[in-house]
Design an enzyme around this catalytic site. Structure first.
Site, PDB file in Angstrom:
ATOM      1  N   GLU A 165       0.983  -1.258  -0.020  1.00 46.28           N
ATOM      2  CA  GLU A 165      -0.055   0.180  -0.035  1.00 46.28           C
ATOM      3  C   GLU A 165       0.783   1.461   0.104  1.00 46.28           C
ATOM      4  O   GLU A 165       2.044   1.352   0.626  1.00 46.28           O
ATOM      5  CB  GLU A 165      -0.836  -0.026   1.337  1.00 46.28           C
ATOM      6  CG  GLU A 165      -1.964  -1.122   1.032  1.00 46.28           C
ATOM      7  CD  GLU A 165      -2.915  -1.012   2.314  1.00 46.28           C
ATOM      8  OE1 GLU A 165      -2.952  -0.595   3.203  1.00 46.28           O
ATOM      9  OE2 GLU A 165      -3.450  -2.404   2.585  1.00 46.28           O
ATOM     10  N   CYS A 175      32.575 -18.748  15.981  1.00 42.17           N
ATOM     11  CA  CYS A 175      32.318 -17.293  15.971  1.00 42.17           C
ATOM     12  C   CYS A 175      30.957 -17.018  16.226  1.00 42.17           C
ATOM     13  O   CYS A 175      30.641 -16.302  16.920  1.00 42.17           O
ATOM     14  CB  CYS A 175      32.825 -16.543  14.676  1.00 42.17           C
ATOM     15  SG  CYS A 175      34.711 -16.615  14.431  1.00 42.17           S
ATOM     16  N   HIS A 203      10.309 -10.228   5.246  1.00 41.97           N
ATOM     17  CA  HIS A 203      10.373  -8.716   5.527  1.00 41.97           C
ATOM     18  C   HIS A 203      10.097  -8.367   6.789  1.00 41.97           C
ATOM     19  O   HIS A 203      10.942  -7.441   7.455  1.00 41.97           O
ATOM     20  CB  HIS A 203       9.067  -7.841   4.557  1.00 41.97           C
ATOM     21  CG  HIS A 203       9.381  -8.545   3.008  1.00 41.97           C
ATOM     22  ND1 HIS A 203       8.476  -8.367   2.097  1.00 41.97           N
ATOM     23  CD2 HIS A 203      10.409  -9.010   2.422  1.00 41.97           C
ATOM     24  CE1 HIS A 203       8.650  -8.439   1.039  1.00 41.97           C
ATOM     25  NE2 HIS A 203       9.977  -9.092   0.902  1.00 41.97           N
TER      26      HIS A 203
HETATM   27  N1  LIG Z   1      -3.512  -4.902   1.475  1.00 48.02           N
HETATM   28  C1  LIG Z   1      -2.256  -5.157   0.734  1.00 48.02           C
HETATM   29  O1  LIG Z   1      -1.350  -4.348   0.581  1.00 48.02           O
HETATM   30  C2  LIG Z   1      -2.131  -6.672   0.266  1.00 48.02           C
HETATM   31  C3  LIG Z   1      -0.902  -6.803  -0.487  1.00 48.02           C
HETATM   32  C4  LIG Z   1      -0.730  -8.265  -0.805  1.00 48.02           C
HETATM   33  C5  LIG Z   1      -1.692  -9.432  -0.577  1.00 48.02           C
HETATM   34  N2  LIG Z   1      -2.718  -8.686   0.191  1.00 48.02           N
HETATM   35  C6  LIG Z   1      -3.824  -9.987   0.215  1.00 48.02           C
HETATM   36  O2  LIG Z   1      -4.749  -9.724  -0.524  1.00 48.02           O
HETATM   37  C7  LIG Z   1      -6.202 -10.000  -0.047  1.00 48.02           C
HETATM   38  C8  LIG Z   1      -6.948  -8.868  -0.124  1.00 48.02           C
HETATM   39  O3  LIG Z   1      -6.459  -7.840   0.816  1.00 48.02           O
HETATM   40  P1  LIG Z   1      -7.060  -6.647   0.887  1.00 48.02           P
HETATM   41  O4  LIG Z   1      -6.141  -5.617   1.843  1.00 48.02           O
HETATM   42  O5  LIG Z   1      -7.599  -6.001  -0.420  1.00 48.02           O
HETATM   43  O6  LIG Z   1      -8.554  -6.672   1.645  1.00 48.02           O
HETATM   44  P2  LIG Z   1      -9.849  -5.863   1.872  1.00 48.02           P
HETATM   45  O7  LIG Z   1     -10.218  -6.094   3.196  1.00 48.02           O
HETATM   46  O8  LIG Z   1      -9.270  -4.341   1.940  1.00 48.02           O
HETATM   47  O9  LIG Z   1     -10.641  -6.180   0.901  1.00 48.02           O
HETATM   48  C9  LIG Z   1     -11.381  -7.276   0.663  1.00 48.02           C
HETATM   49  C10 LIG Z   1     -12.851  -7.242   0.108  1.00 48.02           C
HETATM   50  O10 LIG Z   1     -13.421  -8.160  -0.317  1.00 48.02           O
HETATM   51  C11 LIG Z   1     -14.719  -8.058  -0.422  1.00 48.02           C
HETATM   52  N3  LIG Z   1     -15.529  -9.218  -0.166  1.00 48.02           N
HETATM   53  C12 LIG Z   1     -15.704 -10.257   0.772  1.00 48.02           C
HETATM   54  N4  LIG Z   1     -16.449 -11.191   0.321  1.00 48.02           N
HETATM   55  C13 LIG Z   1     -16.637 -10.894  -1.075  1.00 48.02           C
HETATM   56  C14 LIG Z   1     -17.294 -11.816  -1.862  1.00 48.02           C
HETATM   57  N5  LIG Z   1     -18.171 -12.893  -1.511  1.00 48.02           N
HETATM   58  N6  LIG Z   1     -17.591 -11.216  -2.962  1.00 48.02           N
HETATM   59  C15 LIG Z   1     -17.207  -9.893  -3.412  1.00 48.02           C
HETATM   60  N7  LIG Z   1     -16.569  -9.374  -2.422  1.00 48.02           N
HETATM   61  C16 LIG Z   1     -16.287  -9.958  -1.079  1.00 48.02           C
HETATM   62  C17 LIG Z   1     -14.868  -7.165   1.226  1.00 48.02           C
HETATM   63  O11 LIG Z   1     -16.218  -6.739   1.077  1.00 48.02           O
HETATM   64  C18 LIG Z   1     -13.829  -6.230   0.890  1.00 48.02           C
HETATM   65  O12 LIG Z   1     -14.177  -5.191   0.177  1.00 48.02           O
HETATM   66  C19 LIG Z   1      -5.754 -10.660   1.482  1.00 48.02           C
HETATM   67  O13 LIG Z   1      -5.653 -12.025   1.455  1.00 48.02           O
HETATM   68  C20 LIG Z   1      -4.425  -9.930   1.750  1.00 48.02           C
HETATM   69  O14 LIG Z   1      -3.793 -10.569   2.545  1.00 48.02           O
HETATM   70  C21 LIG Z   1      -2.940  -7.692   0.777  1.00 48.02           C
END
Ligand SMILES: NC(=O)c1ccc[n+]([C@@H]2O[C@H](COP(=O)([O-])OP(=O)(O)OC[C@H]3O[C@@H](n4cnc5c(N)ncnc54)[C@H](O)[C@@H]3O)[C@@H](O)[C@H]2O)c1
Length: 440
Positions: free
Chosen positions: A162, A269, A218
């Site tokens: 992010e 060491c 990380h």
């Molecule tokens: N946030 C990051 O920077 C990041 C980076 C790499 C990987 N991830 C991974 O990616 C995944 C998503 O993370 P995020 O931060 O975007 O999550 P988030 O919580 O911001 O978004 C998830 C979204 O999924 C929606 N959702 C849930 N059930 C649903 C369904 N049945 N149909 C449609 N939409 C549905 C929710 O309403 C929500 O808007 C996670 O597994 C996270 O670990 C996140």
């Protein structure tokens, strides 16, 4: 260009949808939240992320980016669905897969009615085994169709951060595609034709695991840097100049060195210096849990080797390599020596082969150390590999300094080989014996 649906319009899904649309694909985002769907459908970003609003606006105007709360519409109007739903932590730390199964069920329900082939791509972070045990069964059950024939599944973890999500998405360090069918990974590889960086095609489980290994690494780096800084500051040392010098070493420090699974660290060491740092930190009343965990982690690894050998139920053991690494006769704090000591304590009959260690030549602190730890070491040690292997049931490879041809010529099919040093595949004993790596 493709027709894409993106399930979950959170941080990952929104960036995914916008970037794929930016690349010329027709994209439909799906979310349970009416607010997020409404925002994207109106050309606004449902989340805050630099440059994302502009990208969404541009793709909205080009009519390439839409959103809906109706999953059926999204699946019927796309050929690939990317699953980006959340996988948060439960209170006890367990991964909450509560959104994964329902989204697969919804997609499966629609696949029942869909005639053309559909690819489902799992982008959310999930533990190894999730695609196999939850995603594929849920899709097959709800659709009444078979993976491979009617639809495909890939695991494609996301590496964006992010704050720099768009740049990370468009220029990822690597792209990982996990699949159980090469045809499915090929489809996704073609879809990613524009992506810079290397594309790895692997199994579901490896793709799932890679994401956790990256994040654990990380986290380790951040904690390490913070503990280094804390200790340096307390010692009156300029942390920044120390770190600058530390980072300049790309041979041992910022490199692949020491990152392959293998045996415990040892020698004169590392254990001594880690111990001294921890002692000094304690004197300063500093709490440095990462540094404190290093020696216990190393000891656990040694115990893993002991358990592995004992679990064979065999007591006649050949240990190949006694010094802490090849091409040295330094036995001080060698984990191989500690392993021998533990196995003797468990009633094992040990014979040791080491080309570099001759008791007659050992002098000074090195000799004193081994005589204190294993007083009768002289009667166990030999440079004759054939003799050492003759009566053994278990053969422990504790050195890389062993000639494969020589080893192969003396190994028997009945030998159980335990590799502690992660020999290169080409250097491992050839077939017939049972071979097991300590952590691979
Ligand atoms: N946030 C990051 O920077 C990041 C980076 C790499 C990987 N991830 C991974 O990616 C995944 C998503 O993370 P995020 O931060 O975007 O999550 P988030 O919580 O911001 O978004 C998830 C979204 O999924 C929606 N959702 C849930 N059930 C649903 C369904 N049945 N149909 C449609 N939409 C549905 C929710 O309403 C929500 O808007 C996670 O597994 C996270 O670990 C996140």
């Amino acid at each position: 260009m493709g027709r894409i649906s993106v399930f979950g319009l959170g941080y990952v899904g929104t960036v995914t949808a916008a970037c794929f649309a930016h690349h010329g694909n027709e994209v439909i985002g799906v979310d349970l939240s009416p607010g997020k769907v409404e925002a994207m459908e109106a050309g606004r970003s449902p989340i805050v992320e630099p440059k994302l609003s502009d990208l969404i606006g541009e793709c909205h105007r080009a009519c390439r980016l839409h959103a809906t709360s109706d999953s059926a519409t999204a699946v019927l109007n796309s050929d690939i669905s990317f699953l980006c739903v959340g996988t948060p932590s439960l209170r006890n730390g367990k991964l909450d897969l509560g959104h994964i199964e329902p989204v697969c069920r919804e997609i499966g329900e629609t696949l029942k009615k869909k005639e053309s082939f559909h690819l489902v791509v799992l982008r959310s972070t999930v533990l190894p085994g999730t695609a196999e045990s939850i995603v594929v069964p849920a899709l097959e059950k709800a659709s009444g169709k078979r993976m491979g024939k009617d639809f495909g599944v890939c695991v494609n973890p996301e590496f964006m951060r992010e704050g720099t999500a768009i740049a990370d998405f468009l220029e990822p360090p690597m792209t990982v595609i996990g699949a159980s069918d090469a045809a499915h990974s090929q489809m996704l590889r073609e879809f990613y034709a524009w992506v810079p960086g290397r594309i790895f095609e692997t199994s579901f489980r490896s793709a799932e695991m890679v994401k956790y290994v990256c994040n654990a690494w990380h986290a380790t780096k951040v904690s390490f840097a913070n503990e280094v800084g804390t200790l340096a500051k307390e010692l009156g040392v300029d942390a920044e100049s120390v770190v600058e010098i530390f980072l300049a070493d790309t041979k041992l420090n910022i490199s692949c060195s020491y990152l392959k699974p293998g045996f415990a660290f040892g020698g004169s060491c590392l254990p001594k210096d880690v111990r001294a740092l921890n002692y000094r930190a304690k004197e300063l009343d500093l709490d440095l849990p990462l540094f404190e965990s290093l020696l216990p982690s190393n000891e656990s690894h040694l115990e893993r080797a002991v358990s592995m050998v004992l679990s064979t139920g065999k007591k006649r053991i050949a240990v190949l390599g006694l010094s802490f690494k090849a091409s040295t006769d330094d036995l001080r704090e060698s984990p191989q020596v500690q392993l021998v000591k533990r196995l003797i304590g468990e009633g094992c009959e040990i014979h040791i082969w080491d080309d570099n260690v001759s008791l007659g030549r050992l002098i000074g602190s090195n000799r004193k150390y081994i005589e204190e730890v294993i007083p009768h070491i002289g009667s166990l040690l030999s440079t004759n590999l054939e003799q050492v292997l003759k009566h053994a049931e278990v053969v422990i490879i504790g050195t890389r300094g062993i000639d494969k041809k020589l080893l192969d010529s003396h190994l028997r099919p009945s030998h159980f080989v335990v590799d502690l040093v992660n020999l290169e595949k080409s250097e491992r004993p050839t077939a017939s014996t049972s071979y097991e790596g300590i952590c691979w």
